[in-house]
Design an enzyme around this catalytic site. Structure first.
Site, mmCIF file in Angstrom:
data_model
loop_
_atom_site.group_PDB
_atom_site.id
_atom_site.type_symbol
_atom_site.label_atom_id
_atom_site.label_comp_id
_atom_site.label_asym_id
_atom_site.label_seq_id
_atom_site.Cartn_x
_atom_site.Cartn_y
_atom_site.Cartn_z
ATOM 1 N N ARG A 138 76.785 44.649 42.375
ATOM 2 C CA ARG A 138 77.794 45.599 41.887
ATOM 3 C C ARG A 138 77.135 46.456 40.820
ATOM 4 O O ARG A 138 76.563 45.939 39.859
ATOM 5 C CB ARG A 138 78.985 44.837 41.311
ATOM 6 C CG ARG A 138 80.027 45.684 40.560
ATOM 7 C CD ARG A 138 80.698 46.690 41.468
ATOM 8 N NE ARG A 138 81.946 47.188 40.915
ATOM 9 C CZ ARG A 138 82.066 48.168 40.017
ATOM 10 N NH1 ARG A 138 80.990 48.770 39.557
ATOM 11 N NH2 ARG A 138 83.259 48.547 39.605
ATOM 12 N N GLU A 183 88.735 53.599 44.746
ATOM 13 C CA GLU A 183 89.011 52.630 45.806
ATOM 14 C C GLU A 183 89.337 53.334 47.123
ATOM 15 O O GLU A 183 90.095 54.306 47.154
ATOM 16 C CB GLU A 183 90.174 51.724 45.409
ATOM 17 C CG GLU A 183 89.904 50.894 44.158
ATOM 18 C CD GLU A 183 88.701 49.989 44.294
ATOM 19 O OE1 GLU A 183 88.477 49.436 45.405
ATOM 20 O OE2 GLU A 183 87.963 49.828 43.302
ATOM 21 N N ARG A 215 78.984 38.370 41.780
ATOM 22 C CA ARG A 215 78.085 39.453 42.181
ATOM 23 C C ARG A 215 77.067 39.735 41.087
ATOM 24 O O ARG A 215 77.382 39.638 39.903
ATOM 25 C CB ARG A 215 78.885 40.723 42.482
ATOM 26 C CG ARG A 215 79.880 40.580 43.606
ATOM 27 C CD ARG A 215 80.727 41.833 43.787
ATOM 28 N NE ARG A 215 81.546 42.130 42.614
ATOM 29 C CZ ARG A 215 82.449 43.100 42.558
ATOM 30 N NH1 ARG A 215 82.648 43.870 43.616
ATOM 31 N NH2 ARG A 215 83.148 43.307 41.463
#
Length: 246
Positions: free
Chosen positions: A49, A57, A100
Site C-alpha cells: 500500500r 475509491e 500490507r
C-alpha cells in the site's frame, strides 16, 4: 509480468537521484498485480500500500471520484509497466492494520509514483505518522494539482461540508470549529457539531472555536459522547499536516 521476481539487493541512494523526500533504502521488485491506484501485489503474494497518499475509491457513489479512481488505477498500471522493475522504499512503519507493506515506489530514473499520482490530481496527499518521509514533497505536488484543477480538483464536490457527511471512509472536509474538548493525551475538536477530530498527540497549532478548517482522513461511524454532546462520526488524526486552517 512475472509474479516470481524479486531482488533482495538493498541500494541506498541519494534523494536527488531517487525521487522526493529523504534518503531511503531501495529494494528492486517486480509488481505482479495492480488492485487500484494505491495498492499492488509483488512477489510471494505480498500486498504493498503506497504510503503518504490515498487514491479515490472505485466504488464511490460520486461519479467524479469513481472516474478519477479508475484513471488512477490505469495510471499506476501504466507507470509500473513503463518502469518495471521498480524500487520499493519501505516506510518507517512498515505494516498497516491489514498486514500490507507500506512504502513508496520509485523508478530507476528517480520518479516517485505517489508524487506522480498527486500531480495528476489522481491522489490526495495524506500523512499518517510516523510515515511522513515525503509529506512536504507530496504537499507541494498537491498544491500544483489544485491550482491546475486537474483530476479530483476539477470538481468542488470532492470537498464536503462536515454537516453533509453521512458515511465512513476517506473524506476531505470543511467546516467551523464549534466545540473543543481537552483530554490528557488528546484534543477532541468538533466541526459543525457533526464530526469529532480526535487529535493525538495534542496539536501545536491553536484550534479555537469559530475557526474554519479543511481536514482530511478516514472517518469512522463511531459515536462520540462527552457530557451532554453526541456526534455520530469521528476522524482520528496523528499528524497536523492533515489540518489546514482556512
Amino acid at each position: 509480468m512475472s509474479a516470481f521476481f524479486v531482488s533482495v539487493v538493498v541500494l541506498p541512494t541519494k534523494s536527488s537521484a531517487m525521487g522526493c523526500g529523504p534518503v531511503l533504502a531501495n529494494k528492486l521488485v517486480e509488481v505482479s498485480y495492480v488492485y487500484d491506484g494505491d495498492t499492488v501485489k509483488i512477489a510471494q503474494r505480498q500486498k504493498v500500500r503506497l504510503a503518504g497518499i490515498n487514491t479515490p475509491e472505485l466504488d464511490s457513489t460520486n461519479l467524479v471520484i469513481s472516474e478519477v479512481a479508475a484513471q488512477a488505477t490505469v495510471f499506476t498500471r501504466h507507470w509500473i509497466d513503463q518502469n518495471a522493475p521498480v524500487y520499493l522504499q519501505v516506510a518507517q512503519d512498515a505494516k498497516d492494520n491489514y498486514g500490507r507493506t507500506l512504502g513508496y515506489f520509485v523508478s530507476g530514473s528517480g520518479e516517485d509514483l505517489g508524487e506522480a499520482l498527486i500531480k495528476k490530481g489522481l491522489a490526495y496527499a495524506v500523512t499518517v505518522a510516523p510515515n511522513d518521509e515525503k509529506q512536504q514533497c507530496y504537499a507541494r505536488a498537491e498544491t500544483l494539482a489544485r491550482k491546475a484543477r486537474v483530476g479530483v480538483w476539477s470538481s468542488k464536490s470532492v470537498v464536503l461540508r462536515a454537516l453533509n457527511i453521512n458515511s465512513a471512509g476517506f473524506q476531505l472536509i470543511t467546516g467551523k470549529i464549534t466545540r473543543v474538548f481537552h483530554f490528557k493525551t488528546a484534543d477532541a475538536v468538533v466541526i459543525d457539531d457533526s464530526i469529532v477530530l480526535m487529535i493525538k498527540p495534542k496539536p501545536s497549532m491553536p484550534l479555537r472555536i469559530g475557526r474554519s478548517l479543511e481536514v482530511r482522513g478516514w472517518v469512522n461511524k463511531k459515536p462520540f459522547r462527552y457530557e451532554d454532546f453526541t456526534a455520530l462520526y469521528v476522524l482520528h488524526l496523528n499528524n497536523i499536516a492533515n489540518i489546514k486552517v482556512l
